[in-house]
Design a protein around this motif. Structure first.
Motif, mmCIF file in Angstrom:
data_model
loop_
_atom_site.group_PDB
_atom_site.id
_atom_site.type_symbol
_atom_site.label_atom_id
_atom_site.label_comp_id
_atom_site.label_asym_id
_atom_site.label_seq_id
_atom_site.Cartn_x
_atom_site.Cartn_y
_atom_site.Cartn_z
ATOM 1 N N LEU A 95 -21.222 -27.781 34.815
ATOM 2 C CA LEU A 95 -20.315 -27.541 35.947
ATOM 3 C C LEU A 95 -18.870 -27.468 35.466
ATOM 4 C CD1 LEU A 95 -21.495 -29.773 38.947
ATOM 5 C CD2 LEU A 95 -21.198 -27.303 38.931
ATOM 6 N N GLU A 96 -18.491 -28.390 34.605
ATOM 7 C CA GLU A 96 -17.120 -28.428 34.098
ATOM 8 C C GLU A 96 -16.796 -27.204 33.240
ATOM 9 O OE1 GLU A 96 -16.928 -32.251 32.207
ATOM 10 O OE2 GLU A 96 -16.666 -33.295 34.130
ATOM 11 N N ARG A 97 -17.811 -26.627 32.602
ATOM 12 C CA ARG A 97 -17.618 -25.403 31.809
ATOM 13 C C ARG A 97 -17.615 -24.152 32.679
ATOM 14 N NH1 ARG A 97 -21.733 -27.564 28.744
ATOM 15 N NH2 ARG A 97 -23.124 -25.926 29.475
ATOM 16 N N GLY A 98 -17.889 -24.310 33.979
ATOM 17 C CA GLY A 98 -17.927 -23.154 34.872
ATOM 18 C C GLY A 98 -19.249 -22.411 34.837
ATOM 19 N N ASP A 99 -20.334 -23.120 34.535
ATOM 20 C CA ASP A 99 -21.667 -22.510 34.486
ATOM 21 C C ASP A 99 -22.566 -23.184 35.519
ATOM 22 O OD1 ASP A 99 -24.054 -21.298 33.832
ATOM 23 O OD2 ASP A 99 -24.023 -21.891 31.709
ATOM 24 N N PRO A 100 -22.375 -22.851 36.816
ATOM 25 C CA PRO A 100 -23.152 -23.538 37.849
ATOM 26 C C PRO A 100 -24.647 -23.240 37.801
ATOM 27 C CG PRO A 100 -21.874 -21.766 38.815
ATOM 28 C CD PRO A 100 -21.436 -21.887 37.380
ATOM 29 N N ALA A 101 -25.030 -22.068 37.290
ATOM 30 C CA ALA A 101 -26.464 -21.745 37.208
ATOM 31 C C ALA A 101 -27.161 -22.697 36.236
ATOM 32 C CB ALA A 101 -26.658 -20.293 36.784
ATOM 33 N N ARG A 102 -26.544 -22.913 35.084
ATOM 34 C CA ARG A 102 -27.109 -23.842 34.101
ATOM 35 C C ARG A 102 -27.062 -25.271 34.649
ATOM 36 N NH1 ARG A 102 -30.745 -23.867 30.336
ATOM 37 N NH2 ARG A 102 -30.163 -24.954 28.447
ATOM 38 N N ALA A 103 -25.971 -25.615 35.309
ATOM 39 C CA ALA A 103 -25.856 -26.945 35.914
ATOM 40 C C ALA A 103 -26.975 -27.165 36.921
ATOM 41 C CB ALA A 103 -24.499 -27.102 36.587
ATOM 42 N N TRP A 104 -27.243 -26.154 37.735
ATOM 43 C CA TRP A 104 -28.300 -26.267 38.754
ATOM 44 C C TRP A 104 -29.640 -26.546 38.088
ATOM 45 C CZ3 TRP A 104 -32.826 -23.733 39.824
ATOM 46 C CH2 TRP A 104 -33.404 -24.015 41.063
ATOM 47 N N GLN A 105 -29.918 -25.883 36.953
ATOM 48 C CA GLN A 105 -31.193 -26.113 36.251
ATOM 49 C C GLN A 105 -31.313 -27.565 35.804
ATOM 50 O OE1 GLN A 105 -30.786 -23.158 33.173
ATOM 51 N NE2 GLN A 105 -32.024 -21.654 34.298
ATOM 52 N N PHE A 106 -30.278 -28.069 35.129
ATOM 53 C CA PHE A 106 -30.323 -29.455 34.646
ATOM 54 C C PHE A 106 -30.423 -30.447 35.801
ATOM 55 C CE2 PHE A 106 -27.931 -27.863 30.772
ATOM 56 C CZ PHE A 106 -28.967 -28.107 29.869
ATOM 57 N N LEU A 107 -29.604 -30.234 36.821
ATOM 58 C CA LEU A 107 -29.556 -31.188 37.929
ATOM 59 C C LEU A 107 -30.824 -31.149 38.771
ATOM 60 C CD1 LEU A 107 -25.814 -30.605 38.806
ATOM 61 C CD2 LEU A 107 -26.795 -32.675 37.767
ATOM 62 N N SER A 108 -31.430 -29.980 38.917
ATOM 63 C CA SER A 108 -32.701 -29.890 39.655
ATOM 64 C C SER A 108 -33.795 -30.670 38.939
ATOM 65 C CB SER A 108 -33.124 -28.428 39.821
ATOM 66 O OG SER A 108 -32.236 -27.751 40.655
ATOM 67 N N LEU A 109 -33.841 -30.547 37.618
ATOM 68 C CA LEU A 109 -34.818 -31.327 36.845
ATOM 69 C C LEU A 109 -34.548 -32.821 36.986
ATOM 70 C CD1 LEU A 109 -35.018 -29.190 33.572
ATOM 71 C CD2 LEU A 109 -36.816 -29.473 35.300
#
Length: 194
Positions: free
Chosen positions: A17-31
């Motif tokens: 999220l801090e890097r501006g990559d919400p798609a990747r953040a969503w993957q990690f946080l969903s897991l």
């Protein structure tokens, strides 16, 4: 442990999220939520990722799961208000921004809260309330606020001389209304058109 794995995934998601990559953040946080759905901060961060992805209803769903258990109430209510604003649920957005302001005891998000409050009041046609919120925003942010105000087209025309923030003047420049420091007024008047 599952809780430890969830915390590691949360840390990776927050970093994304801090890097501006919400798609990747969503993957990690969903897991992470699958491993431990009872961690309220996970839902705050996942809601922020959903917001950044433009999935406002999903963001609201995650924010609703948090309750009062998270210390991230300021971030939660700010993003909840912004999601409600995007969904054109303006009165609810104002309530969320008021909650964000109350939760922001350190003043870390006050400028953004005031900015969104002003935009929401504009959307509702509350000119006086919008002016007050935007005046506070400009006083908090200074010159940075001026650039943001110029980008928000719906705010043009709201500033009039009696509502300029302390230390600023309102200048009409063709069809545009500018809020500037006094030392720049003369330069604006003397410049030649392109």
């Amino acid at each position: 442990t599952r809780r430890g794995d969830a915390r590691r995934l949360e840390a990776a998601g927050v970093a994304a999220l801090e890097r501006g990559d919400p798609a990747r953040a969503w993957q990690f946080l969903s897991l992470a939520v699958e491993l431990n759905p009872s961690l309220p901060d996970l839902h705050v961060h996942l809601g922020c990722a959903c917001f950044d992805l433009g999935r406002y209803a999903d963001a609201l769903d995650h924010f609703a799961r948090v309750g009062d258990w998270s210390p991230l109430q300021d971030i939660l209510h700010l993003h909840r208000g912004a999601a409600l604003y995007k969904l054109r649920r303006f009165p609810e957005a104002l309530d969320a921004f008021a909650a964000a302001l109350a939760a922001d005891t350190q003043g870390e998000y006050t400028t953004w809260i005031r900015f969104f409050q002003g935009r929401t009041h504009v959307a509702l046609g509350h000119r006086a309330e919008a002016r007050e919120a935007l005046r506070q925003f400009v006083e908090l942010e200074g010159d940075v606020a001026l650039g943001r105000l110029r980008q928000a087209r719906e705010l043009l025309g709201l500033a009039v001389p009696d509502t300029a923030p302390h230390g600023f003047q309102v200048v009409r420049d063709g069809p545009t209304t500018l809020v500037v420091r006094p030392e720049y007024v003369q330069a604006l008047r003397e410049r030649k058109p392109p």
